[in-house]
Design a protein around this motif. Structure first.
Motif, PDB file in Angstrom:
ATOM      1  N   SER A 200       0.687  -1.208   0.014  1.00 41.16           N
ATOM      2  CA  SER A 200      -0.004   0.088  -0.105  1.00 41.16           C
ATOM      3  C   SER A 200       0.788   1.190  -0.216  1.00 41.16           C
ATOM      4  O   SER A 200       2.155   1.166   0.318  1.00 41.16           O
ATOM      5  N   PRO A 201       0.390   2.471  -0.552  1.00 43.02           N
ATOM      6  CA  PRO A 201       1.093   3.616  -0.587  1.00 43.02           C
ATOM      7  C   PRO A 201       1.791   3.767   1.141  1.00 43.02           C
ATOM      8  O   PRO A 201       2.851   4.366   1.082  1.00 43.02           O
ATOM      9  N   GLU A 202       0.898   3.621   1.837  1.00 37.87           N
ATOM     10  CA  GLU A 202       1.480   3.656   3.397  1.00 37.87           C
ATOM     11  C   GLU A 202       2.331   2.870   3.803  1.00 37.87           C
ATOM     12  O   GLU A 202       3.644   3.159   4.441  1.00 37.87           O
ATOM     13  N   GLN A 205       5.753   3.996   1.762  1.00 41.63           N
ATOM     14  CA  GLN A 205       5.940   5.013   2.361  1.00 41.63           C
ATOM     15  C   GLN A 205       6.817   5.018   3.707  1.00 41.63           C
ATOM     16  O   GLN A 205       8.055   5.603   4.002  1.00 41.63           O
ATOM     17  N   ASP A 238      -2.665   2.168 -12.681  1.00 38.48           N
ATOM     18  CA  ASP A 238      -3.605   2.473 -11.722  1.00 38.48           C
ATOM     19  C   ASP A 238      -3.090   2.837 -10.449  1.00 38.48           C
ATOM     20  O   ASP A 238      -4.024   3.690  -9.787  1.00 38.48           O
ATOM     21  N   ASN A 239      -2.151   2.319  -9.694  1.00 36.63           N
ATOM     22  CA  ASN A 239      -1.640   2.641  -8.644  1.00 36.63           C
ATOM     23  C   ASN A 239      -0.651   3.742  -8.484  1.00 36.63           C
ATOM     24  O   ASN A 239      -0.245   4.110  -7.426  1.00 36.63           O
ATOM     25  N   ALA A 241      -0.125   6.955  -9.295  1.00 37.16           N
ATOM     26  CA  ALA A 241      -0.362   8.129  -8.875  1.00 37.16           C
ATOM     27  C   ALA A 241      -0.558   8.168  -7.227  1.00 37.16           C
ATOM     28  O   ALA A 241       0.042   9.128  -6.652  1.00 37.16           O
ATOM     29  N   GLU A 242      -1.126   7.359  -6.718  1.00 34.16           N
ATOM     30  CA  GLU A 242      -1.189   7.321  -5.205  1.00 34.16           C
ATOM     31  C   GLU A 242       0.092   7.096  -4.409  1.00 34.16           C
ATOM     32  O   GLU A 242       0.500   7.895  -3.610  1.00 34.16           O
ATOM     33  N   LEU A 243       0.858   6.308  -5.307  1.00 27.90           N
ATOM     34  CA  LEU A 243       2.068   5.754  -4.656  1.00 27.90           C
ATOM     35  C   LEU A 243       3.066   7.150  -4.830  1.00 27.90           C
ATOM     36  O   LEU A 243       3.908   7.483  -3.787  1.00 27.90           O
ATOM     37  N   LYS A 245       2.470  10.096  -4.738  1.00 27.45           N
ATOM     38  CA  LYS A 245       2.011  11.285  -3.694  1.00 27.45           C
ATOM     39  C   LYS A 245       2.912  11.305  -2.485  1.00 27.45           C
ATOM     40  O   LYS A 245       2.879  12.052  -1.599  1.00 27.45           O
ATOM     41  N   LYS A 246       3.457   9.950  -2.054  1.00 29.83           N
ATOM     42  CA  LYS A 246       4.039  10.053  -0.843  1.00 29.83           C
ATOM     43  C   LYS A 246       5.428  10.679  -0.858  1.00 29.83           C
ATOM     44  O   LYS A 246       6.130  10.637  -1.837  1.00 29.83           O
ATOM     45  N   ARG A 270       2.970  11.693 -11.546  1.00 27.08           N
ATOM     46  CA  ARG A 270       3.223  12.790 -10.636  1.00 27.08           C
ATOM     47  C   ARG A 270       3.007  14.213 -11.621  1.00 27.08           C
ATOM     48  O   ARG A 270       3.222  15.180 -10.764  1.00 27.08           O
TER      49      ARG A 270
END
Length: 271
Positions: A200-202, A205, A238-239, A241-243, A245-246, A270
């Motif tokens: 997950s992005p979290e 990160q 698909d994933n 952009a969210e990754l 952002k970290k 980005r």
């Protein structure tokens, strides 16, 4: 009267004013495409076509890594904004090492990047931390920049050893006293490579933040701040952009998705 803001940077003994420290320079986004052992001339032509037709993005360093037989061909046909990397190299310049290629050969092709320490080299071909460190030192000394891969296996993560594994792999090159300005670190959790599972992005990160803290403690705050740490492990359009952002994810090392036109969307994640 001297203002208080100036007093903080004034030496009463040498009468020298010291300037305010410069602001931290932003790390440039970096997207690598690892083609692994895939391709022929026809498929390479297809990848070259969609990359060459894509809009240039000056905010991203783009580096693709074809199999060794196609390095020169890819270099000759890709536009200037897309660099080419080798997927591996050995620790010496030449000799009786059948099947290997050297940094000198990579440089002779006009290339400037190599991937070292990929999980498949570590776990399929049995390369040790020590060997990967030796290869990294030789590549850097030969003028080749390194995408240095680290990552833990699923059982290591589940046992709570994520930090231990990644720090051990990094320590091998810290102990060699490498020069860090030509290294990009790629965090690739082995359990997420080619499995369809993605940290997950979290989760990603968190590990990137740990790695940056490790560099700050073991090398220097300046190196920790400047070194790009990219994520790899089933990255898709698909994933991405969210990754991206970290704050400590500075790009991606992409496997299978780099063979498809959607790779361009990852490059621009980005934007």
């Amino acid at each position: 009267m001297i203002f208080e803001s100036h007093l903080r940077h004034f030496s009463p003994f040498k009468h020298i004013f010291f300037p305010e420290p410069a602001e931290t320079m932003a790390r440039k986004f970096f997207v690598g495409g690892n083609w692994k052992m895939n391709g022929d001339f026809a498929s390479v032509d297809g990848i070259v076509a969609f990359l060459n037709q894509s809009a240039d993005n000056s905010n991203v360093d783009v580096v693709v890594a074809p199999p060794a037989p196609y390095l020169a061909y890819a270099k000759a046909n890709l536009k200037a904004g897309v660099l080419v990397a080798a997927q591996n190299c050995y620790k010496t310049a030449k000799g009786a090492f059948t099947g290997e290629i050297s940094p000198a050969m990579i440089k002779d092709l006009g290339l400037e990047w190599v991937i070292l320490g990929h999980s498949e080299r570590r776990h399929v071909f049995g390369e040790s931390d020590a060997l990967i460190a030796e290869k990294t030192v030789h590549a850097l000394e030969s003028g080749i920049k390194v995408i240095f891969c680290i990552g833990e296996k699923l059982e290591e993560r589940e046992a709570g050893h994520t930090k231990d594994v990644n720090f051990r792999q990094l320590q091998a090159i810290v102990d060699k006293g490498v020069s860090w300005e030509n290294i990009v670190i790629a965090y690739e959790p082995v359990w997420a490579i080619g499995t369809g599972k993605t940290a997950s992005p979290e989760q990603a990160q968190e590990v990137h933040e740990w790695v940056r803290a490790f560099l700050k403690e073991k090398v220097s705050p300046a190196v920790a701040d400047a070194t790009r740490i990219i994520y790899g492990g089933s990255v898709t359009a698909d994933n991405a952009a969210e990754l991206g952002k970290k704050p400590d994810i500075d790009g991606f090392l992409v496997g299978g998705a780099s063979l498809k036109p959607d790779f361009v969307k990852i490059i621009n994640a980005r934007s």
